[in-house]
Design a protein around this motif. Structure first.
Motif: not given
Length: 271
Positions: A61-62, A79-82, A87-88, A242-244
């Protein structure tokens, strides 16, 4: 999605032990924030095919926290990207972020506990500007429930209110905030954050001083420089990569960010 004055919120008051220098971003960068944010959004649309190659997730989860004056709609693209990476992803579900109100503070603690308990393990938190300052506090208070923290233009290391152009906006809501005696100590007076932490910052940030968004590198903590507007962090393709990359690291492991082949020129050297 603006940031806050240094002496007004969670761990950002001046300290003789660690004085972060800097001034407010230049007027040019401030006035062009809306235009450059629109360019960041356009870049996101244009690079969606490239972003499909970003490191995928392991399903943990994120949580995503918005910045000052913003709410969950501001983080929809992020959020859609993640979510697309596996990810949840969870919204913060606390309305507009107007600072450390009782509802926001208690709500974030409850959210971290609930999501962690429901999943049966720690959660990662991505926080934009003020949301990143909050994210770091959640990690300090719940180190076993937080897997890592990623901040986007979060001035947790400010030493002077002049380093943020958002001080008037934050002060407008100060009467609704928790009592000052409940504020945690300044960031600079405490040990390093107890979980892996990545601070993403930009020298073209028009809202906060970039110097206030970085810290000394060390075990499991780093600062990554990008080229982005403050309002566009959640849409900027280099930021999303970077986040990914950071979220994709297996739990219990950590290594500094390294740009993939062919993208190194998109990441300026860190300060």
């Amino acid at each position: 999605m603006s940031a806050v004055p240094s002496d007004e919120v969670f761990g950002t008051a001046p300290s003789p032990l660690h004085l972060v220098r800097g001034s407010a971003p230049g007027l040019f960068w401030y006035l062009t924030e809306p235009t450059r944010c629109a360019l960041d959004v356009g870049e996101f649309v244009a690079t969606r095919s490239m972003l499909r190659g970003a490191p995928s997730g392991d399903g943990h989860p994120v949580l995503v926290f918005p910045g000052l004056g913003a709410a969950d709609p501001s983080t929809v693209m992020l959020r859609r990207f993640l979510t697309g990476l596996g990810y949840r992803v969870h919204r913060w579900c606390l309305g507009t972020n107007i600072g450390p109100t009782r509802r926001a503070v208690d709500g974030m603690h409850a959210l971290v506990k609930k999501v962690s308990d429901d999943f049966g393990g720690p959660v990662s938190i991505v926080g934009w500007s003020l949301g990143g300052i909050f994210a770091r506090e959640m990690a300090r208070d719940h180190p076993r429930r937080v897997r890592q923290v990623i901040t986007l233009g979060s001035p947790y290391n400010m030493s002077d209110p002049v380093q943020s152009r958002a001080m008037p906006a934050f002060a407008l809501f100060s009467r609704l905030h928790i009592p000052r005696e409940e504020f945690p100590p300044p960031e600079s007076s405490r040990p390093p954050i107890p979980v892996p932490a990545t601070s993403i910052y930009s020298k073209t940030d028009g809202i906060v001083s970039w110097e206030s968004c970085v810290e000394e590198p060390g075990p499991r903590r780093e600062s990554v420089q990008v080229s982005s507007s403050h309002l566009g962090y959640g849409f900027n393709a280099t930021v999303l990569w970077v986040v990914a990359d950071r979220l994709a690291q297996p739990e219990g492991t950590w290594a500094p960010f390294a740009a993939p082949p062919g993208m190194a020129r998109l990441y300026p050297r860190a300060a």
